[in-house]
Design a protein around this motif. Structure first.
Motif, PDB file in Angstrom:
ATOM      1  N   LEU A  19       0.906  -1.082  -0.417  1.00  0.00           N
ATOM      2  CA  LEU A  19      -0.651  -0.327  -0.036  1.00  0.00           C
ATOM      3  C   LEU A  19       1.001   0.974  -0.042  1.00  0.00           C
ATOM      4  CD1 LEU A  19      -2.820   1.034  -0.068  1.00  0.00           C
ATOM      5  CD2 LEU A  19      -2.919   1.176   2.206  1.00  0.00           C
ATOM      6  N   GLY A  20       1.793   1.319   0.983  1.00  0.00           N
ATOM      7  CA  GLY A  20       2.980   2.364   0.765  1.00  0.00           C
ATOM      8  C   GLY A  20       3.721   3.216  -0.553  1.00  0.00           C
ATOM      9  N   GLU A  21       3.305   1.541  -1.217  1.00  0.00           N
ATOM     10  CA  GLU A  21       5.154   2.426  -2.487  1.00  0.00           C
ATOM     11  C   GLU A  21       3.339   2.510  -3.692  1.00  0.00           C
ATOM     12  OE1 GLU A  21       7.591   1.735  -5.036  1.00  0.00           O
ATOM     13  OE2 GLU A  21       7.655   1.255  -2.873  1.00  0.00           O
ATOM     14  N   ILE A  22       1.948   2.177  -3.681  1.00  0.00           N
ATOM     15  CA  ILE A  22       1.240   2.322  -4.018  1.00  0.00           C
ATOM     16  C   ILE A  22       1.187   4.069  -4.045  1.00  0.00           C
ATOM     17  CG2 ILE A  22      -1.587   2.410  -4.805  1.00  0.00           C
ATOM     18  CD1 ILE A  22      -1.693  -0.432  -4.537  1.00  0.00           C
ATOM     19  N   ILE A  23       1.082   4.133  -2.706  1.00  0.00           N
ATOM     20  CA  ILE A  23       0.416   6.031  -2.690  1.00  0.00           C
ATOM     21  C   ILE A  23       1.715   6.281  -3.335  1.00  0.00           C
ATOM     22  CG2 ILE A  23       0.371   7.392  -0.431  1.00  0.00           C
ATOM     23  CD1 ILE A  23      -1.655   5.018   1.071  1.00  0.00           C
ATOM     24  N   LYS A  24       2.902   6.020  -3.166  1.00  0.00           N
ATOM     25  CA  LYS A  24       3.672   6.586  -3.442  1.00  0.00           C
ATOM     26  C   LYS A  24       4.336   7.097  -4.403  1.00  0.00           C
ATOM     27  CE  LYS A  24       8.526   5.345  -2.443  1.00  0.00           C
ATOM     28  NZ  LYS A  24      10.149   4.349  -1.763  1.00  0.00           N
ATOM     29  N   GLN A  25       3.455   6.382  -5.382  1.00  0.00           N
ATOM     30  CA  GLN A  25       3.690   6.282  -7.026  1.00  0.00           C
ATOM     31  C   GLN A  25       2.371   7.041  -7.264  1.00  0.00           C
ATOM     32  OE1 GLN A  25       3.129   1.884  -7.897  1.00  0.00           O
ATOM     33  NE2 GLN A  25       5.007   1.307  -7.736  1.00  0.00           N
ATOM     34  N   ALA A  26       1.652   6.842  -6.110  1.00  0.00           N
ATOM     35  CA  ALA A  26       0.313   7.588  -6.807  1.00  0.00           C
ATOM     36  C   ALA A  26       0.737   9.407  -6.769  1.00  0.00           C
ATOM     37  CB  ALA A  26      -0.529   7.680  -6.346  1.00  0.00           C
ATOM     38  N   GLY A  27       1.921   9.720  -5.975  1.00  0.00           N
ATOM     39  CA  GLY A  27       2.453  11.067  -5.524  1.00  0.00           C
ATOM     40  C   GLY A  27       3.050  11.459  -6.339  1.00  0.00           C
ATOM     41  N   GLN A  28       4.084  10.351  -6.966  1.00  0.00           N
ATOM     42  CA  GLN A  28       4.857  10.648  -7.759  1.00  0.00           C
ATOM     43  C   GLN A  28       4.352  10.725  -9.768  1.00  0.00           C
ATOM     44  OE1 GLN A  28       8.416  10.303  -7.468  1.00  0.00           O
ATOM     45  NE2 GLN A  28       8.292  11.180  -9.441  1.00  0.00           N
ATOM     46  N   ALA A  29       3.199  10.202  -9.233  1.00  0.00           N
ATOM     47  CA  ALA A  29       2.247  10.268 -10.783  1.00  0.00           C
ATOM     48  C   ALA A  29       1.976  11.860 -10.810  1.00  0.00           C
ATOM     49  CB  ALA A  29       1.133   9.569 -10.602  1.00  0.00           C
ATOM     50  N   VAL A  30       1.830  12.393  -9.811  1.00  0.00           N
ATOM     51  CA  VAL A  30       1.171  13.722  -9.357  1.00  0.00           C
ATOM     52  C   VAL A  30       1.867  14.884 -10.093  1.00  0.00           C
ATOM     53  CG1 VAL A  30       0.392  15.047  -8.769  1.00  0.00           C
ATOM     54  CG2 VAL A  30      -0.863  12.940  -8.184  1.00  0.00           C
ATOM     55  N   PHE A  57       6.568  22.865  -3.874  1.00  0.00           N
ATOM     56  CA  PHE A  57       4.606  23.625  -4.444  1.00  0.00           C
ATOM     57  C   PHE A  57       4.088  23.322  -2.964  1.00  0.00           C
ATOM     58  CE2 PHE A  57       1.486  21.872  -6.283  1.00  0.00           C
ATOM     59  CZ  PHE A  57       0.401  23.401  -6.482  1.00  0.00           C
ATOM     60  N   LEU A  58       4.616  22.757  -2.548  1.00  0.00           N
ATOM     61  CA  LEU A  58       3.698  21.383  -1.309  1.00  0.00           C
ATOM     62  C   LEU A  58       3.529  22.050  -0.126  1.00  0.00           C
ATOM     63  CD1 LEU A  58       4.722  17.850  -1.398  1.00  0.00           C
ATOM     64  CD2 LEU A  58       2.488  18.993  -2.183  1.00  0.00           C
ATOM     65  N   ASP A  59       4.833  22.656   0.229  1.00  0.00           N
ATOM     66  CA  ASP A  59       4.545  24.363   0.813  1.00  0.00           C
ATOM     67  C   ASP A  59       3.925  25.261   0.971  1.00  0.00           C
ATOM     68  OD1 ASP A  59       6.412  22.542   1.988  1.00  0.00           O
ATOM     69  OD2 ASP A  59       8.350  23.373   1.791  1.00  0.00           O
ATOM     70  N   GLU A  74     -10.356  15.846   7.650  1.00  0.00           N
ATOM     71  CA  GLU A  74      -8.923  15.652   8.305  1.00  0.00           C
ATOM     72  C   GLU A  74      -8.398  14.677   6.160  1.00  0.00           C
ATOM     73  OE1 GLU A  74      -7.036  15.671  10.668  1.00  0.00           O
ATOM     74  OE2 GLU A  74      -7.844  17.773  10.474  1.00  0.00           O
ATOM     75  N   MET A  75      -9.263  13.535   5.991  1.00  0.00           N
ATOM     76  CA  MET A  75      -8.058  13.521   4.966  1.00  0.00           C
ATOM     77  C   MET A  75      -8.255  13.510   4.168  1.00  0.00           C
ATOM     78  SD  MET A  75      -8.633   9.545   3.523  1.00  0.00           S
ATOM     79  CE  MET A  75      -8.081   9.397   1.828  1.00  0.00           C
ATOM     80  N   ALA A  76      -9.013  14.907   3.378  1.00  0.00           N
ATOM     81  CA  ALA A  76      -8.005  15.232   2.545  1.00  0.00           C
ATOM     82  C   ALA A  76      -7.398  16.270   2.123  1.00  0.00           C
ATOM     83  CB  ALA A  76     -10.235  16.964   2.053  1.00  0.00           C
ATOM     84  N   LYS A  77      -7.296  16.715   3.491  1.00  0.00           N
ATOM     85  CA  LYS A  77      -6.293  17.692   3.689  1.00  0.00           C
ATOM     86  C   LYS A  77      -5.027  16.839   3.747  1.00  0.00           C
ATOM     87  CE  LYS A  77      -7.605  21.123   7.559  1.00  0.00           C
ATOM     88  NZ  LYS A  77      -7.728  20.720   8.676  1.00  0.00           N
ATOM     89  N   GLU A  78      -5.098  15.703   4.553  1.00  0.00           N
ATOM     90  CA  GLU A  78      -4.334  14.523   3.615  1.00  0.00           C
ATOM     91  C   GLU A  78      -3.827  14.641   2.694  1.00  0.00           C
ATOM     92  OE1 GLU A  78      -5.473  11.283   6.161  1.00  0.00           O
ATOM     93  OE2 GLU A  78      -5.430  12.357   8.489  1.00  0.00           O
ATOM     94  N   LEU A  79      -4.630  13.924   2.077  1.00  0.00           N
ATOM     95  CA  LEU A  79      -4.178  13.942   0.160  1.00  0.00           C
ATOM     96  C   LEU A  79      -3.204  14.952  -0.352  1.00  0.00           C
ATOM     97  CD1 LEU A  79      -5.154  11.800  -2.408  1.00  0.00           C
ATOM     98  CD2 LEU A  79      -7.346  13.525  -2.569  1.00  0.00           C
ATOM     99  N   LEU A  80      -4.180  15.835   0.694  1.00  0.00           N
ATOM    100  CA  LEU A  80      -3.734  17.177  -0.577  1.00  0.00           C
ATOM    101  C   LEU A  80      -1.904  17.490  -0.312  1.00  0.00           C
ATOM    102  CD1 LEU A  80      -6.900  20.157  -0.870  1.00  0.00           C
ATOM    103  CD2 LEU A  80      -5.518  18.377  -2.286  1.00  0.00           C
ATOM    104  N   GLN A  81      -1.539  16.741   1.288  1.00  0.00           N
ATOM    105  CA  GLN A  81      -0.432  17.604   1.570  1.00  0.00           C
ATOM    106  C   GLN A  81       0.352  16.306   0.817  1.00  0.00           C
ATOM    107  OE1 GLN A  81      -0.499  18.597   5.570  1.00  0.00           O
ATOM    108  NE2 GLN A  81      -2.504  20.540   4.471  1.00  0.00           N
ATOM    109  N   ARG A 106       0.629  13.398   2.993  1.00  0.00           N
ATOM    110  CA  ARG A 106       1.077  12.878   4.596  1.00  0.00           C
ATOM    111  C   ARG A 106       0.760  11.555   3.728  1.00  0.00           C
ATOM    112  NH1 ARG A 106      -0.798  17.578   7.397  1.00  0.00           N
ATOM    113  NH2 ARG A 106      -2.812  16.298   7.933  1.00  0.00           N
ATOM    114  N   SER A 107       1.839  10.437   3.128  1.00  0.00           N
ATOM    115  CA  SER A 107       1.421   8.832   3.091  1.00  0.00           C
ATOM    116  C   SER A 107       1.036   8.165   4.134  1.00  0.00           C
ATOM    117  CB  SER A 107       2.474   8.640   2.054  1.00  0.00           C
ATOM    118  OG  SER A 107       3.518   8.976   2.258  1.00  0.00           O
ATOM    119  N   GLY A 108       2.003   8.884   5.009  1.00  0.00           N
ATOM    120  CA  GLY A 108       1.806   7.942   5.716  1.00  0.00           C
ATOM    121  C   GLY A 108       0.365   7.182   7.022  1.00  0.00           C
ATOM    122  N   GLN A 109       0.064   9.272   7.069  1.00  0.00           N
ATOM    123  CA  GLN A 109      -1.598   8.958   8.053  1.00  0.00           C
ATOM    124  C   GLN A 109      -2.720   8.482   6.726  1.00  0.00           C
ATOM    125  OE1 GLN A 109      -0.612  12.290   8.456  1.00  0.00           O
ATOM    126  NE2 GLN A 109      -0.996  12.592  10.562  1.00  0.00           N
TER     127      GLN A 109
END
Lengths: 326, 470
Positions: free
Chosen positions: B71-82, B96-98, B113-120, B122-125
């Protein structure tokens, strides 16, 4: 005790044993969780060596129990010293009669003797074998139960009490609890599958043949007198032999034997004849030798062509590299 | 962490690895000792506590990768894709994230919270949230590809995807009103859109991964059980190789059982006579005890294997069994026959299995292109090799007993049986076809102690079991 996994690796390296992180982790866990380790893998990869090195690096005594078919409790745990008991009764005849003075009838005499019988079934007359020795030792020890797969299935069941509770039961005396919990290492060549009950109580460590680099490092450490070139050639040959379907695949110990033998013969680099003459040190069956010979011919040929192309490209300089690319 | 390990143990179990409760506890202890900082140590700890068979190691490695980084990998890859979609370098993206974070602090109070995590990013959460949601909708129960859509929708619902979409849409409108450069606005637009898509992507890929986890076991299991029941006639080369492994194990098992039995028999009863005689020297005091010694009985086996064309695959397999047996026992003699009979014992002893089988089947020893003639083969055996059989020998005949209407010479088999301890016939033909056409099995069966159909591995297992029990 070890302070960390890295510490295990260092200590083992100090004893000339190259432990991968995996091995070190398992050893560290065994010492922290007080669990026995079952080491499996092909012959000659250093399974028994682990226990030896472990004992040395901790400064503990190593108690070894070599298993074989038909090994029983008498040889593994304890035995009554029957002869000594008899001898004592003979010498102490007078004392025995003293006890019996005034006894009326046989029944009373037997009762009186029975009161004294723990004298004869005490630790004094017990001959401790490796397992009992490991349990009763004052100092912490490393107990190596070697080639457990050679012992019978009943013996394995008998070990369970020892492995899970670190205690053994002697019917006449009672239960001995370990004064110091020993570090137990069991090794198995997989001649047969161990029971689930035994496996459940142990940490499992599977050691396979080492990678090329690791094997080189081992040679450097164990046979530092060998020339670098020779070492890498030997490793190359052995690694390619392991890919064959041999009856007995050469292990690290065979590699080391071979390197040492070649060094003794003052060899700097391998050639075809030399390999054929000394092949028996690594390959132990006639059929295997034949197969290995064929593979080696191929190997030497390949090595030669490789060396040839190296020399060719080194001569004319960087320009030739470009040519090759084109 | 404990939850995760218990779940991992469950996953291993679903894939056919037996992990006991005690072992799970050990694994938790190991994880506590090794810590999580070093992934290799953590992995080694779990490996040592949960996996006790070398054959299960590859499966463990695979599942560990999927489970502990999946799952961690998937989320990371998704971030990379963005990041790739916005074509920014790592530094730019970080900056830009800052900026996004600043923006959210001011404008995003209403965001969940979920939306915030997504936009920032924060893959762990996010990972934790995904896992909780997955547990709630029981994604781990997925079995078929067809269910992927259903579970993806359920997971989206559980994560309140609609609400997040709504919120992000509002945020976009808000941004339009803000005082940013057009370029920045466009970038933010694109970012928000991509993020939403990424979340959808994550959910889908996560569900697929879950299904794959379960699938692995099912696939393997199907393969193995099929192998057991598949007739020898229809095996492919690859399956034959697998069979080799199974056969070796089978032979080993046979030996183990016999070894235990032999051990029991080794020590006989207390021998009073000999004890007394031995201890006369000590005035009759029994210093040395004597037991009756029993003779070790090594099993002697003679195998006659039909290698004619009609049973080709079966005999190939049977020879593998013979070869493994010969490896384990010193006193096995193997013969092959079609019309003539020849001994291959030495041959098997000195060559490796592939070579040995090839020569046995190729026709170097006997002519394999002849028509099977069991009668002639048996007669040949009786006249040339009858000395191989004595009171302790078990004779195993492997063949379909299809005699091409030649003389059966069943008296030869009778002769063999009179001298041997036991005669066993294993027939690779289906029982229904016995005694039809040129099959002479009925005639021969009279002279056997046991005649069994042996068309596949499972039947062979059964035969070996029976042999051992008797």
């Amino acid at each position: 005790m070890f302070s960390s996994i890295e510490n295990v690796m260092e200590q083992f390296a100090g004893q000339k044993y190259i432990a991968s992180r995996r091995i070190a982790t398992v050893i560290y866990l065994a010492s922290m969780l007080k669990k026995p380790v079952l080491v499996e893998g092909p012959a000659g990869v250093g399974k028994t060596e682990i226990a030896k090195v472990l004992a040395q690096s901790l400064g503990h005594e190593l108690i070894r129990l070599q298993c074989y078919e038909g090994l029983d409790e008498g040889k593994a745990l304890y035995e009554w010293e029957y002869a000594k008991q008899l001898l004592y009764t003979q010498i102490l005849k007078d004392k025995v009669s003293e006890v019996l003075v005034g006894a009326k009838g046989l029944a009373q005499a037997v009762d009186r003797i029975a009161q004294e019988d723990e004298v004869f079934f005490s630790e004094r007359f017990m001959l401790p074998r490796p397992l009992l020795k490991a349990i009763t030792s004052e100092k912490p020890v490393v107990l190596l139960i070697d080639e457990i797969d050679k012992a019978d299935a009943e013996f394995e069941a008998f070990l369970l009490e020892l492995l899970s509770d670190y205690q053994v039961t002697v019917p006449e005396i009672g239960t001995f609890k370990a004064r110091q919990i020993p570090l137990v290492v069991l090794t198995s060549n997989n001649a047969r599958e161990m029971s689930d009950a035994l496996k459940r109580r142990c940490l499992h460590l599977y050691i396979d043949f080492p990678e090329r680099d690791q094997e080189l490092a081992i040679i450097k450490l164990k046979a530092p007198e060998a020339a670098d070139k020779l070492a890498s050639e030997v490793v190359g040959v052995v690694q390619s032999l392991r890919k064959l379907d041999l009856k007995k695949t050469p292990g690290i110990s065979e590699t080391l034997d071979w390197v040492k033998a070649l060094t003794l013969l003052n060899v700097q680099s391998l050639d075809q004849d030399l390999v054929s003459e000394t092949l028996d040190t690594i390959v132990k069956y006639e059929g295997d030798v034949r197969k290995a010979q064929e593979e080696l011919k191929e190997y030497v040929r390949r090595a030669k062509t490789r060396r040839g192309s190296d020399a060719g490209s080194a001569g004319p300089g960087p320009a030739s590299d470009k040519d090759l690319l084109n | 962490m404990e939850d995760k390990l218990v779940e991992f143990a469950n996953l291993l179990r679903q894939n056919g690895v037996r992990v006991s409760l005690a072992e799970t506890l050990d694994a938790i202890g190991a994880a506590g000792t090794t810590g999580l900082e070093n992934r290799d140590s953590f992995r080694a700890g779990l490996r040592a506590t949960m996996i006790k068979r070398a054959s299960e190691l590859p499966l463990f490695e695979e599942l560990f990768d999927i489970y502990f980084s999946g799952l961690g990998e998937i989320i990371k890859q998704a971030g990379q894709a963005v990041q790739d979609a916005l074509s920014m370098s790592d530094q730019e993206f970080q900056k830009f994230l800052d900026e996004v974070e600043e923006l959210l602090k001011k404008e995003g109070q209403k965001l969940s919270e979920m939306a915030k995590e997504l936009l920032q990013n924060r893959s762990g959460q996010m990972e934790q949230r995904m896992r909780d949601a997955a547990r709630a909708v029981r994604v781990s129960g997925i079995e078929r590809t067809i269910e992927e859509n259903y579970f993806a929708r359920a997971l989206a619902r559980e994560l309140w995807l609609d609400k997040i979409e709504q919120e992000i849409r509002e945020l976009r409108e808000q941004i339009q009103k803000l005082d940013f450069s057009d370029a920045m606005k466009a970038k933010l637009e694109q970012y928000l859109e991509r993020r939403l898509k990424a979340l959808d992507d994550i959910i889908r890929r996560y569900v697929r991964m879950e299904r794959e986890k379960r699938d692995m076991r099912a696939r393997e299991e199907r393969k193995l059980s099929q192998l057991g029941d598949k007739s020898f006639y229809y095996l492919s080369d690859e399956e034959l190789d697998k069979m080799k492994e199974a056969v070796t194990r089978l032979a080993q098992r046979l030996k183990n059982v016999l070894a235990v039995r032999r051990k029991h028999a080794k020590k006989g009863r207390f021998d009073i006579k000999r004890t007394l005689r031995q201890n006369l020297a000590y005035g009759g005091v029994p210093f040395k005890l004597r037991f009756e010694r029993r003779k070790r009985e090594k099993p002697q086996v003679v195998i006659l294997c039909d290698v004619s064309d009609s049973v080709r695959n079966a005999s190939r397999f049977m020879l593998q069994f013979v070869y493994s047996l010969q490896d384990l026992y010193s006193r096995v003699r193997s013969f092959v026959f079609v019309a003539d009979i020849g001994e291959v014992t030495e041959h098997f002893r000195n060559n490796d299995i592939r070579e040995a089988l090839d020569t046995a089947l190729k026709g170097d020893i006997i002519n394999v292109n002849a028509h099977s003639d069991f009668g002639r083969a048996f007669r040949g055996f009786v006249s040339d090799h009858i000395g191989a059989i004595n009171k302790r020998t078990t004779v195993i005949v492997l063949g379909d007993a299809r005699n091409n209407y030649n003389l059966p010479h069943d008296w030869c088999l009778r002769e063999i049986r009179q001298r041997a301890r036991k005669v066993i016939w294993l027939n690779p033909e289906s029982r229904n076809t016995w005694d039809f056409g040129d099959s002479e099995i009925g005639r021969y069966a009279v002279h056997c102690d046991m005649v069994e159909e042996c068309r596949n591995l499972n039947q062979l297992y059964r035969v070996v079991d029976q042999l051992v029990v008797r």
